[in-house]
Design an enzyme around this catalytic site. Sequence first.
Site, PDB file in Angstrom:
ATOM      1  N   LYS A  51       0.903  -1.083  -0.215  1.00  0.00           N
ATOM      2  CA  LYS A  51       0.092  -0.302   0.004  1.00  0.00           C
ATOM      3  C   LYS A  51       1.044   1.352  -0.021  1.00  0.00           C
ATOM      4  CE  LYS A  51      -3.929   1.816   3.088  1.00  0.00           C
ATOM      5  NZ  LYS A  51      -5.003   1.695   3.929  1.00  0.00           N
ATOM      6  N   SER A 124     -10.202   2.128   2.131  1.00  0.00           N
ATOM      7  CA  SER A 124      -8.501   2.386   2.205  1.00  0.00           C
ATOM      8  C   SER A 124      -7.508   1.715   1.056  1.00  0.00           C
ATOM      9  CB  SER A 124      -7.858   3.329   3.750  1.00  0.00           C
ATOM     10  OG  SER A 124      -6.563   3.643   3.447  1.00  0.00           O
ATOM     11  N   SER A 148     -10.063  -1.094   7.211  1.00  0.00           N
ATOM     12  CA  SER A 148      -9.371  -1.494   5.800  1.00  0.00           C
ATOM     13  C   SER A 148      -8.798  -2.615   4.993  1.00  0.00           C
ATOM     14  CB  SER A 148      -8.352  -0.097   5.117  1.00  0.00           C
ATOM     15  OG  SER A 148      -9.795   1.017   5.732  1.00  0.00           O
TER      16      SER A 148
END
Length: 439
Positions: A51, A124, A148
């Site tokens: 991420k 997210s 998330s």
Amino acid sequence: MLERIAARDGALHAYETVMAESALAEAASADRNLAAGGSRGPLHGVPLAVKDLLWTHDAPTAAGMAIHRGFRAGEDATVVARLRAAGAVILGKLAMTEGAYAGYHPDMTVPINPWDAEAWPGTSSSGSGVATAAGLCYGSIGSDTGGSIRFPSAANGLTGIKPTWGRVSRHGAFELGATLDTIGPMCRSAKDAAAMLGAIAGADPKDPTALLAPVPDYLAGIDGGVAGLRIGVAPAFMALGCDDDALAAVEGARDLLRTLGAEIVEIAFPDASQILRDWFTLCAVEAASFHADTFPSRRTDYGSILSTFLDIAAGVSAVDMHGIAVRRLAFRGRVEAAFAGIDLLLLPVQGLSGPTMAGVLEAAESERGIANLLRYSCPFNMTGQPTITLPAGATAAGRPVGVQLVGRHLDEALLCRAGHAMQKASDWHRRRPGPSAQH
């Protein structure tokens, strides 16, 4: 993998940055090490992605924010460094919402759910969910402050672990809510997730909040099964706001666990309505603290969803925060008491199954709609407990539906074991989003 990303990601937008040059160099190094008999473990040579809120010394980290595009840290986040030390190949940085909150900055591209372009890709960590489901990496790293890791895992038919708070170092990760944030793996199976968690978990001198407890070998006992475990279900809690598909997924998982030898125990879960409201206030204050250097002084560089959320903090007093702290401790104690007679708790991931992006935006306009999205996720960020999300069903439109198992603090090994047992006896985790995403 790089060829696949080049061919498919133009339609999916899962990657913020593709690190082709460094990935090829890491792959070549992994080949040389293996040829010399130097295997580093189950992740050696495996192409993964992270991420885009985790620092990488060799690529920018934007955290979904236009204001941070081009930012380069001088080092890797601890999670990235540990994946590289385990021999993994880092393919790139995955797209995400602005600042890891609920909405995307208007200058950023929204990832597309590979199962259905109209479907919500999760919040997210959506890029992590999309890339892993579509076969653009073999596993990914997400973060979870209120759901998330769990939401995009459920939305994309994946297995995701939200570890115990502090089990994985947060050094080198952009914050949303410091006492709520957790970092964990998103994979196609519990066994893959266990391998990834084993590589990234553990104490870290760069993060004094990282727990000092030894990290077990999560793969060592993963075939232990669930026979004799007491699995809790909470009918009254689920009745507060679950649609039929969410309930059906839980019922199917419950029946499977019973067939595998677990005992199903009905429990009363504590009232979470106030703690859900407290989560919003606490997260807003913690986020505002992290953004203090740029917000509100650079408000025009922020998207409307994140800036509106940060504005909440201005109306919160010290007395309000004290009340939240006391209620949080009390809620944690009540949840621990609810676990007294069970080993794991089986719950939906969210009350709304396979929602469209438009449906989520509509739900977010009402307190009840928000509660139906967050009721089964936020409480375990407030308690800090670990969860594993597992694919367990589908809507009539074919969108994945997930369930979650919740454990006691630092009980990730049991979560991996239970998830693996369920996946050996079912095939939900083997389903892929259509021919275009098959290997």
